[in-house]
Design a protein around this motif. Structure first.
Motif, PDB file in Angstrom:
ATOM      1  N   PRO A 261      25.153  16.441 -20.697  1.00 42.13           N
ATOM      2  CA  PRO A 261      24.086  15.581 -20.150  1.00 42.13           C
ATOM      3  C   PRO A 261      23.858  14.370 -21.043  1.00 42.13           C
ATOM      4  O   PRO A 261      23.971  14.435 -22.273  1.00 42.13           O
ATOM      5  N   GLU A 262      23.523  13.271 -20.400  1.00 35.08           N
ATOM      6  CA  GLU A 262      23.373  12.023 -21.150  1.00 35.08           C
ATOM      7  C   GLU A 262      22.221  12.097 -22.140  1.00 35.08           C
ATOM      8  O   GLU A 262      22.318  11.572 -23.253  1.00 35.08           O
ATOM      9  N   ASP A 263      21.126  12.759 -21.762  1.00 35.52           N
ATOM     10  CA  ASP A 263      19.990  12.822 -22.672  1.00 35.52           C
ATOM     11  C   ASP A 263      20.315  13.651 -23.912  1.00 35.52           C
ATOM     12  O   ASP A 263      19.819  13.364 -25.005  1.00 35.52           O
ATOM     13  N   VAL A 264      21.169  14.673 -23.758  1.00 33.43           N
ATOM     14  CA  VAL A 264      21.564  15.462 -24.933  1.00 33.43           C
ATOM     15  C   VAL A 264      22.400  14.623 -25.881  1.00 33.43           C
ATOM     16  O   VAL A 264      22.220  14.674 -27.102  1.00 33.43           O
ATOM     17  N   VAL A 360      27.087  11.487 -34.967  1.00 30.10           N
ATOM     18  CA  VAL A 360      27.299  12.722 -35.715  1.00 30.10           C
ATOM     19  C   VAL A 360      27.081  13.888 -34.760  1.00 30.10           C
ATOM     20  O   VAL A 360      25.986  14.074 -34.226  1.00 30.10           O
ATOM     21  N   LEU A 361      28.123  14.677 -34.548  1.00 25.04           N
ATOM     22  CA  LEU A 361      28.044  15.825 -33.661  1.00 25.04           C
ATOM     23  C   LEU A 361      27.502  17.035 -34.415  1.00 25.04           C
ATOM     24  O   LEU A 361      27.495  17.052 -35.654  1.00 25.04           O
ATOM     25  N   PRO A 362      27.051  18.061 -33.710  1.00 23.24           N
ATOM     26  CA  PRO A 362      26.539  19.249 -34.398  1.00 23.24           C
ATOM     27  C   PRO A 362      27.552  19.911 -35.320  1.00 23.24           C
ATOM     28  O   PRO A 362      27.179  20.603 -36.270  1.00 23.24           O
ATOM     29  N   CYS A 363      28.846  19.717 -35.048  1.00 27.47           N
ATOM     30  CA  CYS A 363      29.880  20.274 -35.913  1.00 27.47           C
ATOM     31  C   CYS A 363      30.151  19.383 -37.115  1.00 27.47           C
ATOM     32  O   CYS A 363      31.087  19.649 -37.891  1.00 27.47           O
ATOM     33  N   HIS A 370      30.123   4.562 -29.286  1.00 23.45           N
ATOM     34  CA  HIS A 370      30.358   4.318 -27.869  1.00 23.45           C
ATOM     35  C   HIS A 370      31.573   5.104 -27.363  1.00 23.45           C
ATOM     36  O   HIS A 370      31.599   5.530 -26.199  1.00 23.45           O
ATOM     37  N   GLU A 371      32.556   5.322 -28.203  1.00 27.11           N
ATOM     38  CA  GLU A 371      33.751   6.050 -27.778  1.00 27.11           C
ATOM     39  C   GLU A 371      33.431   7.527 -27.547  1.00 27.11           C
ATOM     40  O   GLU A 371      33.818   8.110 -26.525  1.00 27.11           O
ATOM     41  N   VAL A 372      32.724   8.141 -28.474  1.00 28.38           N
ATOM     42  CA  VAL A 372      32.435   9.559 -28.321  1.00 28.38           C
ATOM     43  C   VAL A 372      31.376   9.792 -27.231  1.00 28.38           C
ATOM     44  O   VAL A 372      31.393  10.813 -26.545  1.00 28.38           O
ATOM     45  N   ASP A 373      30.464   8.838 -27.069  1.00 25.69           N
ATOM     46  CA  ASP A 373      29.490   8.988 -25.977  1.00 25.69           C
ATOM     47  C   ASP A 373      30.184   8.974 -24.617  1.00 25.69           C
ATOM     48  O   ASP A 373      29.859   9.775 -23.722  1.00 25.69           O
ATOM     49  N   GLU A 374      31.133   8.075 -24.451  1.00 26.71           N
ATOM     50  CA  GLU A 374      31.870   8.023 -23.193  1.00 26.71           C
ATOM     51  C   GLU A 374      32.678   9.305 -22.981  1.00 26.71           C
ATOM     52  O   GLU A 374      32.778   9.818 -21.858  1.00 26.71           O
ATOM     53  N   TRP A 375      33.255   9.832 -24.051  1.00 25.96           N
ATOM     54  CA  TRP A 375      34.017  11.079 -23.947  1.00 25.96           C
ATOM     55  C   TRP A 375      33.125  12.245 -23.536  1.00 25.96           C
ATOM     56  O   TRP A 375      33.462  13.022 -22.656  1.00 25.96           O
ATOM     57  N   VAL A 385      37.805  17.071 -31.950  1.00 23.57           N
ATOM     58  CA  VAL A 385      38.562  17.627 -33.066  1.00 23.57           C
ATOM     59  C   VAL A 385      38.547  19.155 -33.045  1.00 23.57           C
ATOM     60  O   VAL A 385      39.585  19.811 -32.980  1.00 23.57           O
ATOM     61  N   CYS A 386      37.352  19.750 -33.070  1.00 18.85           N
ATOM     62  CA  CYS A 386      37.248  21.205 -33.193  1.00 18.85           C
ATOM     63  C   CYS A 386      36.873  21.900 -31.898  1.00 18.85           C
ATOM     64  O   CYS A 386      36.733  23.125 -31.878  1.00 18.85           O
ATOM     65  N   LYS A 387      36.689  21.172 -30.803  1.00 19.00           N
ATOM     66  CA  LYS A 387      36.368  21.725 -29.486  1.00 19.00           C
ATOM     67  C   LYS A 387      35.035  22.474 -29.462  1.00 19.00           C
ATOM     68  O   LYS A 387      34.824  23.370 -28.648  1.00 19.00           O
ATOM     69  N   ALA A 388      34.127  22.125 -30.345  1.00 25.97           N
ATOM     70  CA  ALA A 388      32.809  22.750 -30.350  1.00 25.97           C
ATOM     71  C   ALA A 388      31.937  22.130 -29.255  1.00 25.97           C
ATOM     72  O   ALA A 388      31.988  20.921 -29.008  1.00 25.97           O
ATOM     73  N   ASP A 389      31.140  22.942 -28.602  1.00 26.14           N
ATOM     74  CA  ASP A 389      30.259  22.496 -27.530  1.00 26.14           C
ATOM     75  C   ASP A 389      29.058  21.782 -28.140  1.00 26.14           C
ATOM     76  O   ASP A 389      28.286  22.374 -28.911  1.00 26.14           O
ATOM     77  N   VAL A 390      28.897  20.514 -27.792  1.00 26.66           N
ATOM     78  CA  VAL A 390      27.818  19.725 -28.391  1.00 26.66           C
ATOM     79  C   VAL A 390      26.468  20.084 -27.785  1.00 26.66           C
ATOM     80  O   VAL A 390      25.429  19.725 -28.351  1.00 26.66           O
ATOM     81  N   THR A 391      26.465  20.764 -26.632  1.00 28.85           N
ATOM     82  CA  THR A 391      25.192  21.150 -26.032  1.00 28.85           C
ATOM     83  C   THR A 391      24.633  22.437 -26.619  1.00 28.85           C
ATOM     84  O   THR A 391      23.499  22.801 -26.322  1.00 28.85           O
TER      85      THR A 391
END
Length: 441
Positions: A261-264, A360-363, A370-375, A385-391
């Motif tokens: 989700p965008e808000d997350v 900065v992701l939780p991992c 902008h690149e990671v947000d679009e992804w 990189v590590c396939k961790a769920d950001v949600t």
């Protein structure tokens, strides 16, 4: 399952189009007839006709249904209606009509004249259903000189047939029939026969009434076969389109569940590389509200000053985080977290430059914002990189509290040969575990 239901619907539609018109082959073959004339039937599926007694004011009209054989009722047909039983009798038949309420008027061949009276002008024969097929009744009336035939239904209490309009078909060749025929219900036949019996109008000595037969042709009569063909042709395509549409909707929903989700994503922390350290920002702040930092003349001056310093650089490596308010490192290089030593983005494989905004992701992996947000929002909710769920929050590693005495006891219980080597004079080639020379002796 959805495709199976659509196929079942398609087969049901074909069956409906096939048996939409009930078939009535004869009096001895019983089929369930459709109900009375309806608006849908008359408007969309063919012709209907009306039998009207014009001797009365107002005229008495009865709905009827033309036969599928014989001449079509193109123009209104006017004539004297005369029951065949008025001047004919079966030539050879043993009549068993003890339970018939009306005079026997089946019109089945062979009929012989009874008496001297016989209609001469344009007349319409009135017969009743039963004892033989419809086509035989009409053929016998044509032989006797009738210009049209009105067939009435049988008593439902006797025959078991429902008192409804039916379609009269011929199971044999009927090309010799040149007159028109139409069918009325039993109640209408009974009323029409009663009107004739009490009529003051006579023709050739026979009681009669003036009857007008008119057809109500629908414009859809000529187009219904074409529409049926088009429906059969387009229905599979429509079902295929619906199936593909359902598949696309399900695929879109599945893809939506795989995205974050965008808000997350917007609530994840982010940073800005200032050239000498990281400027931290909490999640929820609008990154577009902060202008990008661009190189300026101050940067060049900073480079010149750094070259004139008398103390040479002793450390070289990944960027060191500094406090936003001072130019001193906030964390010594030796104690710097591993995730702050990343110098390039794993998505575009470009090193972080001054003014780059990173997420900065939780991992703890960092990427260009902008690149990671679009992804995460458009593709997958997993870290590249590590396939961790950001949600999902990163699980905390379990911590155990150990008493110092327990450490001493555990070290004392270890064999002396497995104790780690003192690191005072250790180098890169020093083994982790050593064996003392006296242990070999």
């Amino acid at each position: 399952m959805v495709f199976g239901l659509l196929c079942l619907f398609y087969i049901s539609a074909l069956l409906f189009l096939t048996i939409a018109s009930p078939v009535e082959l004869g009096s001895d073959l019983k089929f369930e007839a459709k109900s009375d004339r309806t608006w849908l039937w008359g408007w969309a599926w063919g012709t209907e006709s009306t039998v009207s007694v014009v001797d009365r004011t107002p005229a008495v009209s009865f709905p009827s249904r033309p036969a599928a054989f014989g001449a079509e009722i193109n123009d209104p047909l006017l004539g004297y209606v005369i029951p065949l039983s008025s001047f004919t009798t079966p030539c050879r038949a043993s009549l068993n009509a003890s339970d018939i309420t009306l005079p026997f008027n089946s019109g089945c061949p062979d009929l012989c004249l009874n008496g001297s009276e016989r209609p001469t002008e344009t007349w319409i024969a009135l017969v009743q259903r039963g004892k033989c097929e419809f086509v035989k009744k009409v053929r016998e009336a044509q032989r006797l000189g009738a210009k049209a035939v009105v067939v009435g239904g049988e008593d439902p209490e006797i025959s078991g047939f429902p008192d409804t309009l039916v379609n009269m078909y011929s199971p044999e060749d009927s090309s010799d029939i040149k007159i028109s025929a139409t069918y009325i219900k039993y109640t209408d036949y009974k009323e029409l026969f009663s009107l004739i019996s009490h009529s003051n109008t006579t023709h050739s000595g026979l009681r009669t009434l003036s009857l007008l037969i008119t057809a109500e042709y629908s414009a859809w009569e000529w187009y219904s076969p074409i529409i049926t063909f088009i429906i059969i042709l387009l229905l599979p395509s429509a079902l295929t389109f619906i199936t593909l549409l359902i598949h696309r909707i399900r695929a879109a929903r599945a893809a939506q569940r795989d995205r974050a989700p965008e808000d997350v994503v917007r609530n994840l922390p982010w940073r800005v590389w200032t050239g000498s350290g990281w400027e931290k920002h909490e999640g929820g702040e609008d990154a577009n509200a902060f202008p990008d930092v661009t190189p300026s003349s101050a940067d060049l001056e900073e480079v010149v000053v750094s070259k004139d310093r008398s103390t040479p650089e002793t450390t070289a490596g990944p960027p060191i985080e500094e406090n936003a308010s001072t130019s001193l490192p906030a964390i010594p290089p030796d104690n710097q977290p591993w995730f702050e030593t990343q110098v390039e983005c794993a998505i575009c494989l470009s090193e972080f430059a001054k003014g780059d905004k990173v997420r900065v992701l939780p991992c703890h992996h960092i990427f260009h914002l902008h690149e990671v947000d679009e992804w995460l929002i458009q593709r997958k909710k997993l870290c590249p990189v590590c396939k961790a769920d950001v949600t999902q929050p990163k699980p905390e590693s379990p911590t155990t509290t150990t008493h110092p005495s327990d450490n001493d006891q555990s070290q004392s219980e270890q064999p002396q040969s497995l104790r780690p080597t003192p690191t005072a004079d250790a180098t890169e080639r020093t083994p982790l575990l050593t064996t003392r020379p006296e242990e070999h002796n």
